[in-house]
Scaffold this motif. Structure first.
Motif, short mmCIF file in Angstrom:
data_model
loop_
_atom_site.label_atom_id
_atom_site.label_comp_id
_atom_site.label_asym_id
_atom_site.label_seq_id
_atom_site.Cartn_x
_atom_site.Cartn_y
_atom_site.Cartn_z
N LEU A 4 -8.75 -0.57 18.40
CA LEU A 4 -7.76 -1.61 18.66
C LEU A 4 -8.05 -2.71 18.05
CD1 LEU A 4 -5.69 -2.54 20.86
CD2 LEU A 4 -7.53 -2.74 22.30
N ALA A 5 -9.62 -2.92 17.78
CA ALA A 5 -9.66 -4.22 16.85
C ALA A 5 -9.18 -4.29 15.60
CB ALA A 5 -11.25 -4.37 17.01
N LEU A 6 -9.20 -3.11 14.99
CA LEU A 6 -8.72 -2.99 13.59
C LEU A 6 -7.04 -3.20 13.60
CD1 LEU A 6 -10.41 0.20 11.96
CD2 LEU A 6 -10.32 -2.25 11.26
N ALA A 7 -6.45 -2.72 14.46
CA ALA A 7 -4.84 -2.98 14.66
C ALA A 7 -4.73 -4.37 14.72
CB ALA A 7 -4.43 -2.10 15.89
N LEU A 8 -5.42 -5.13 15.70
CA LEU A 8 -5.06 -6.47 15.69
C LEU A 8 -5.39 -7.32 14.71
CD1 LEU A 8 -6.35 -6.85 19.47
CD2 LEU A 8 -4.29 -6.79 18.87
N ALA A 9 -6.56 -7.15 14.01
CA ALA A 9 -6.81 -7.71 12.79
C ALA A 9 -5.80 -7.58 11.64
CB ALA A 9 -8.41 -7.08 12.35
N PHE A 10 -5.28 -6.29 11.47
CA PHE A 10 -4.14 -6.10 10.49
C PHE A 10 -3.20 -6.62 11.02
CE2 PHE A 10 -6.51 -2.34 9.02
CZ PHE A 10 -6.56 -2.50 7.60
N ALA A 11 -2.82 -7.00 12.40
CA ALA A 11 -1.67 -7.71 12.70
C ALA A 11 -1.99 -9.29 12.58
CB ALA A 11 -1.25 -7.14 14.14
N GLY A 12 -3.18 -9.52 12.26
CA GLY A 12 -3.25 -11.07 11.89
C GLY A 12 -3.78 -11.84 13.07
N PHE A 13 -4.38 -11.30 13.97
CA PHE A 13 -4.72 -11.98 15.24
C PHE A 13 -5.99 -12.51 15.17
CE2 PHE A 13 -1.52 -9.53 17.25
CZ PHE A 13 -1.17 -10.17 18.32
N GLY A 14 -6.74 -12.38 14.24
CA GLY A 14 -7.91 -13.08 13.55
C GLY A 14 -9.17 -12.87 14.34
N VAL A 15 -9.74 -13.81 14.82
CA VAL A 15 -10.91 -13.74 15.69
C VAL A 15 -10.79 -13.18 16.94
CG1 VAL A 15 -10.62 -16.05 16.85
CG2 VAL A 15 -13.00 -15.12 16.39
N TRP A 16 -9.44 -13.12 17.36
CA TRP A 16 -9.00 -12.54 18.63
C TRP A 16 -9.31 -11.12 18.74
CZ3 TRP A 16 -9.79 -15.67 22.36
CH2 TRP A 16 -9.36 -16.98 22.07
N ALA A 17 -9.19 -10.53 17.27
CA ALA A 17 -9.53 -8.87 17.25
C ALA A 17 -10.93 -8.44 17.92
CB ALA A 17 -9.37 -8.55 15.74
N LEU A 18 -12.15 -9.48 17.49
CA LEU A 18 -13.23 -9.25 18.07
C LEU A 18 -13.31 -9.33 19.41
CD1 LEU A 18 -15.24 -10.85 14.82
CD2 LEU A 18 -14.60 -8.33 15.11
N VAL A 19 -12.75 -10.40 20.15
CA VAL A 19 -12.85 -10.67 21.30
C VAL A 19 -12.12 -9.56 22.24
CG1 VAL A 19 -12.07 -12.23 23.19
CG2 VAL A 19 -12.77 -13.15 21.07
N VAL A 20 -11.00 -8.84 21.79
CA VAL A 20 -10.24 -7.77 22.62
C VAL A 20 -11.23 -6.62 22.26
CG1 VAL A 20 -8.32 -6.31 22.47
CG2 VAL A 20 -8.00 -8.75 22.31
N GLN A 21 -11.81 -6.59 21.05
CA GLN A 21 -12.96 -5.24 21.13
C GLN A 21 -13.91 -5.23 22.17
OE1 GLN A 21 -14.97 -5.24 17.42
NE2 GLN A 21 -15.58 -2.97 17.60
#
Length: 494
Positions: A161-178
């Motif tokens: 999920l973090a990878l998908a969000l990072a590729f989608a451009g969510f930045g630091v929030w990808a780590l938070v969601v992870q």
């Protein structure tokens, strides 16, 4: 009366735990470098600082009660319910403190821009503490196979999920969601597996025996927390948030071998040592054997990473992180130095030597904080990592002396036996560094450097291992043979 745990039971549970960590190892090996390429050092630094605060408050809120539940096998469900509500109340209190004090805490930590992250990540605390109660029920039963499956599912799902969000451009929030995804899946899974349903039962008198045990652990756990998190706090305050991000990214990767092996084994060894009672010979044999095995597995991996840190950093993290290769190498070296200590904490916890554990942890925390703080103040990030290596070398000697004295093991014999594979791994690492330096003109590609270093290191360590650890190999093979013989004897006749 607690059941007696034999080597077969312990190794089975260790096997399940290691299998769980290994299942997520390959994914983390890929996801950490990918996230590092998609995110900035400041992103990693902000989340790392915020997570440090969350983990500290969660540790205080838990007060070591769930660890006490694992040891207190005579307590009934009323005790479990009481611990659940106590943990929940403290978790809510800690979350509120963090939410309303986020700006002041972020500023004090040297990351004022992480205030919004702190407010959101405050809600991780209730997720973690309530899940810990259900986990203690699994640990009491030594039922680590189900926990292994759950850990694999939660960590894998969260990382994807973090990878998908990072590729989608969510930045630091990808780590938070992870972080939130892993915690939520773990919480739901543990309650489903254990079928634990909290009842509104609060009996303070049931807490007293647990508090007597947990209070002895809390001080040591806080000191250990300072030891492992002080570098992040000091670097963020004394240096820059980008330095904290470089440390965080390198530490995430350098910690993968420990996450695969050490975290799995420590979770099993703690309840296993606690079940051995007063049988000192069994405890001593288990301590030395488990320490040898952990050193054989972890030391070559960490010294090997130190040896090939420069090409590894460039290949895995990309050009924007290439400057931080000494940080990765020195972090790997610092972890390699203390690999013989990997079983000491669960041993001291499981055998009830809380005072030894406390003072060892406090002294290590003080030395780590002062060493890294002074080096960072008068130097830079690399100097701080060198100081960490020096502190860990002192820790190895000090921890070994304390544990061997408690167990009645001769110090020099114990040091040699437990550290032998570390010494051979160091020789291997130095040889690989010299090899790469000598053939630098021929090995112009970082991919060639990494491949050649791995091959040469593997051959050298294999030769040294079979020359110095034949007794350990015979012991392991004997255990496997006896286990197979026992399984054959238990099999039904055709």
């Amino acid at each position: 009366m607690a059941p007696t745990q034999g080597v077969k039971t312990i190794t089975t549970n260790v096997g399940w735990s290691v299998l769980s960590k290994t299942a997520t190892f390959g994914l983390k090996f890929v996801t950490v470098p990918i996230l590092a390429r998609l995110l900035t050092p400041e992103d990693f630094g902000s989340v790392a600082v915020a997570l440090t605060v969350v983990q500290f408050l969660a540790m205080i809120g838990g007060a070591g009660l769930t660890s006490a539940l694992i040891v207190d096998r005579d307590g009934g469900m009323d005790t479990v319910h009481t611990v659940f509500w106590s943990n929940l109340a403290m978790a809510v209190a800690m979350a509120l403190i963090l939410f309303f004090g986020a700006e002041g805490i972020g500023t004090w930590m040297g990351a004022a821009q992480s205030a919004n992250l702190l407010k959101i990540m405050a809600f991780l605390i209730p997720l973690q503490l309530t899940a810990d109660v259900a986990y203690s029920l699994l640990a009491r039963q030594m039922n680590f196979s189900k926990d292994a499956i759950l850990s694999t599912v939660s960590e894998t799902s969260a990382a994807l999920l973090a990878l998908a969000l990072a590729f989608a451009g969510f930045g630091v929030w990808a780590l938070v969601v992870q972080l939130f995804a892993a915690a939520l899946i773990r919480l739901v899974g543990l309650f489903s597996i254990t079928r634990y349903m909290p009842r509104f039962v609060i009996k303070p008198d049931r807490m007293m025996p647990l508090l007597r045990y947990s209070s002895g652990l809390m001080g040591s756990e806080m000191a250990n927390f300072v030891t492992f998190q002080a570098p992040m706090v000091v670097i963020a305050r004394v240096l820059t948030l980008a330095d904290a991000g470089a440390y965080s990214a390198a530490n995430r990767f350098a910690s993968i071998p420990n996450q695969v092996v050490l975290s799995a084994v420590m979770g099993v060894l703690f309840p296993a040592f606690s079940m051995m009672g007063d049988d000192r010979k069994r405890r001593s044999d288990a301590l030395i054997f488990s320490t040898q095995v952990m050193t054989v597995i972890l030391a070559p991996a960490m010294f090997g990473l130190w040896a090939v840190a420069e090409p590894a950093m460039l290949i895995l993290f990309g050009p924007q992180w290439a400057y931080a290769w000494p940080v990765l190498g020195l972090l790997a070296l610092s972890k390699a130095i203390v690999t013989p200590c990997s079983t000491f904490i669960p041993y001291l916890k499981g055998t009830g030597h809380s005072q030894v554990l406390f003072w060892s942890a406090v002294l290590r925390a003080i030395a780590t904080t002062i060493g890294i703080g002074g080096a960072a103040y008068y130097g830079n990030l690399v100097d701080a990592m060198v100081a960490l290596c020096v502190v860990n070398a002192i820790t190895l000697v000090g921890y070994s002396w304390a544990v061997f004295r408690v167990d009645g093991i001769p110090f020099w014999w114990g040091m040699l036996t437990s550290s032998r594979s570390m010494i051979t791994s160091l020789i291997m690492g130095v040889a690989v560094r010299l090899f790469l330096h000598a053939f630098a003109d021929q090995l112009t590609s970082p991919y060639l450097q990494l491949f050649a270093g791995a091959v040469v290191g593997g051959v050298i360590y294999a030769v040294l291992f079979f020359a110095t650890e034949r007794a350990l190999v015979r012991k392991v093979l004997g255990m496997v043979k006896r286990r197979r013989g026992g399984a054959a004897a238990d099999a039904p006749a055709a």
